[in-house]
Structure formats: structure tokens, C-alpha cells
Scaffold this motif. Structure first.
Motif, mmCIF file in Angstrom:
data_model
loop_
_atom_site.group_PDB
_atom_site.id
_atom_site.type_symbol
_atom_site.label_atom_id
_atom_site.label_comp_id
_atom_site.label_asym_id
_atom_site.label_seq_id
_atom_site.Cartn_x
_atom_site.Cartn_y
_atom_site.Cartn_z
ATOM 1 N N HIS A 1 0.182 6.068 -6.981
ATOM 2 C CA HIS A 1 -1.116 6.672 -7.308
ATOM 3 C C HIS A 1 -0.966 8.176 -7.492
ATOM 4 O O HIS A 1 -1.484 8.753 -8.447
ATOM 5 C CB HIS A 1 -2.142 6.366 -6.212
ATOM 6 N N GLU B 1 0.235 3.879 -2.906
ATOM 7 C CA GLU B 1 -0.205 5.252 -2.621
ATOM 8 C C GLU B 1 0.733 6.254 -3.287
ATOM 9 O O GLU B 1 0.290 7.233 -3.903
ATOM 10 C CB GLU B 1 -0.263 5.491 -1.117
ATOM 11 N N MET C 1 -4.626 -1.763 -5.853
ATOM 12 C CA MET C 1 -5.201 -1.578 -4.514
ATOM 13 C C MET C 1 -6.403 -2.495 -4.312
ATOM 14 O O MET C 1 -6.600 -3.044 -3.217
ATOM 15 C CB MET C 1 -5.589 -0.118 -4.288
ATOM 16 N N GLU D 1 -11.976 -1.633 1.371
ATOM 17 C CA GLU D 1 -11.041 -1.342 0.284
ATOM 18 C C GLU D 1 -11.581 -1.883 -1.044
ATOM 19 O O GLU D 1 -11.514 -1.202 -2.070
ATOM 20 C CB GLU D 1 -9.664 -1.941 0.586
ATOM 21 N N GLN E 1 -12.534 0.598 -4.056
ATOM 22 C CA GLN E 1 -11.662 0.648 -5.232
ATOM 23 C C GLN E 1 -12.409 0.433 -6.545
ATOM 24 O O GLN E 1 -12.000 0.958 -7.580
ATOM 25 C CB GLN E 1 -10.519 -0.354 -5.107
ATOM 26 N N ARG F 1 -10.014 4.449 2.412
ATOM 27 C CA ARG F 1 -10.194 5.100 3.715
ATOM 28 C C ARG F 1 -10.134 6.617 3.614
ATOM 29 O O ARG F 1 -10.357 7.319 4.591
ATOM 30 C CB ARG F 1 -9.173 4.574 4.715
ATOM 31 N N GLY G 1 -6.756 -5.313 -1.512
ATOM 32 C CA GLY G 1 -7.957 -5.370 -0.683
ATOM 33 C C GLY G 1 -8.583 -6.760 -0.679
ATOM 34 O O GLY G 1 -9.039 -7.246 0.364
ATOM 35 N N TYR H 1 0.831 -1.217 0.000
ATOM 36 C CA TYR H 1 0.000 0.000 0.000
ATOM 37 C C TYR H 1 0.860 1.259 0.000
ATOM 38 O O TYR H 1 0.525 2.239 -0.653
ATOM 39 C CB TYR H 1 -0.949 0.020 1.192
ATOM 40 N N ARG I 1 -6.525 5.498 -1.484
ATOM 41 C CA ARG I 1 -7.088 4.429 -0.666
ATOM 42 C C ARG I 1 -8.563 4.692 -0.374
ATOM 43 O O ARG I 1 -9.012 5.833 -0.345
ATOM 44 C CB ARG I 1 -6.340 4.320 0.666
ATOM 45 N N HIS J 1 -5.262 1.721 -8.968
ATOM 46 C CA HIS J 1 -6.476 1.319 -8.252
ATOM 47 C C HIS J 1 -6.747 -0.178 -8.394
ATOM 48 O O HIS J 1 -7.232 -0.809 -7.446
ATOM 49 C CB HIS J 1 -7.674 2.138 -8.731
ATOM 50 N N THR K 1 -4.096 9.904 -1.921
ATOM 51 C CA THR K 1 -3.375 8.632 -1.935
ATOM 52 C C THR K 1 -4.150 7.494 -2.583
ATOM 53 O O THR K 1 -3.580 6.437 -2.837
ATOM 54 C CB THR K 1 -2.992 8.204 -0.508
#
Length: 113
Positions: free
Chosen positions: A36, A33, A53, A65, A69, A93, A57, A29, A91, A50, A89
Motif C-alpha cells: 500500500h 500494508e 485488504m 476492516e 476498506q 484501524r 477483512g 496484511y 488499514r 485496498h 499503511t
């Protein structure tokens, strides 16, 4: 794409792959990030970050996640050339619309564009 920026993007995806293979998902990650942020203005590479990611996830069984995504993959393809929240970033979250600070190192790489 300028040489140093291109190299940093390749390095980021490469390091993320290595981290995924070794099941070091926090490190994956971190690299994703960073990558990204560097790829936000390049639709295919942005979407690729993505997708990675999303894959992490799935591997970590993180429903937030995964669900977060999926729309980001499509948004990256459709909106990267129109508007992106700088420094975000990527993510799940973090809000997809949140502008975030960019480190000096990444700003220097992005200034090559």
C-alpha cells in the motif's frame, strides 16, 4: 515505474496472495500494508491494495476492516494523484488521513519514482 520499485510491488501482491491461500492473514496484511505504501501514488495499484485488504477483512469476518476498506477503494481511485498521507499503511484501524513514518527500505524504493 522503475525496476526495483515495480519488483517490490509485484513481490508484495504475490506474497499477500500466498499468505491468503495459506490463511495466514497477519502475514497477508503485513505484505499489503507494505505494498500500500509503495502504490499510494498509482491509483489502480493503490485501489488494488485496498481491494485485497477488503478481501482479507471479509475472510477474517472483520466488520471494521470491511466497512473501512470500501470507501478507501474509491478514494484511492479518485485522490491518489492529488494527495495521500505518506507512509499510511491503509488499514481501517488507522485514520485514512494519518501520515506515518516510512522505513528506510521503502523510502529508497520510492525515491526511484
Amino acid at each position: 515505474m522503475k525496476e526495483m520499485l515495480h519488483g517490490a510491488i509485484l513481490e508484495g501482491f504475490g506474497e499477500a496472495r500466498l499468505a491468503i491461500r495459506s490463511q495466514d492473514y497477519a502475514r497477508a496484511y503485513h505484505w499489503l500494508e507494505r505494498t500500500h505504501i509503495l502504490t499510494q501514488r498509482r491509483p489502480l495499484l493503490h485501489a488494488k491494495s485496498h481491494v485485497f485488504m477488503l478481501y482479507v477483512g471479509i475472510r477474517t469476518r472483520d466488520p471494521r476492516e470491511v466497512v473501512g476498506q470500501i470507501p478507501r477503494v474509491f478514494a484511492a481511485l479518485l485522490f491518489s494523484t492529488i494527495w495521500v498521507p505518506s507512509g499510511n499503511t491503509g488499514r481501517a484501524r488507522v485514520s485514512a488521513f494519518q501520515v506515518m513514518p516510512i522505513s528506510q527500505e521503502l523510502r529508497n524504493l520510492l525515491s526511484e519514482e
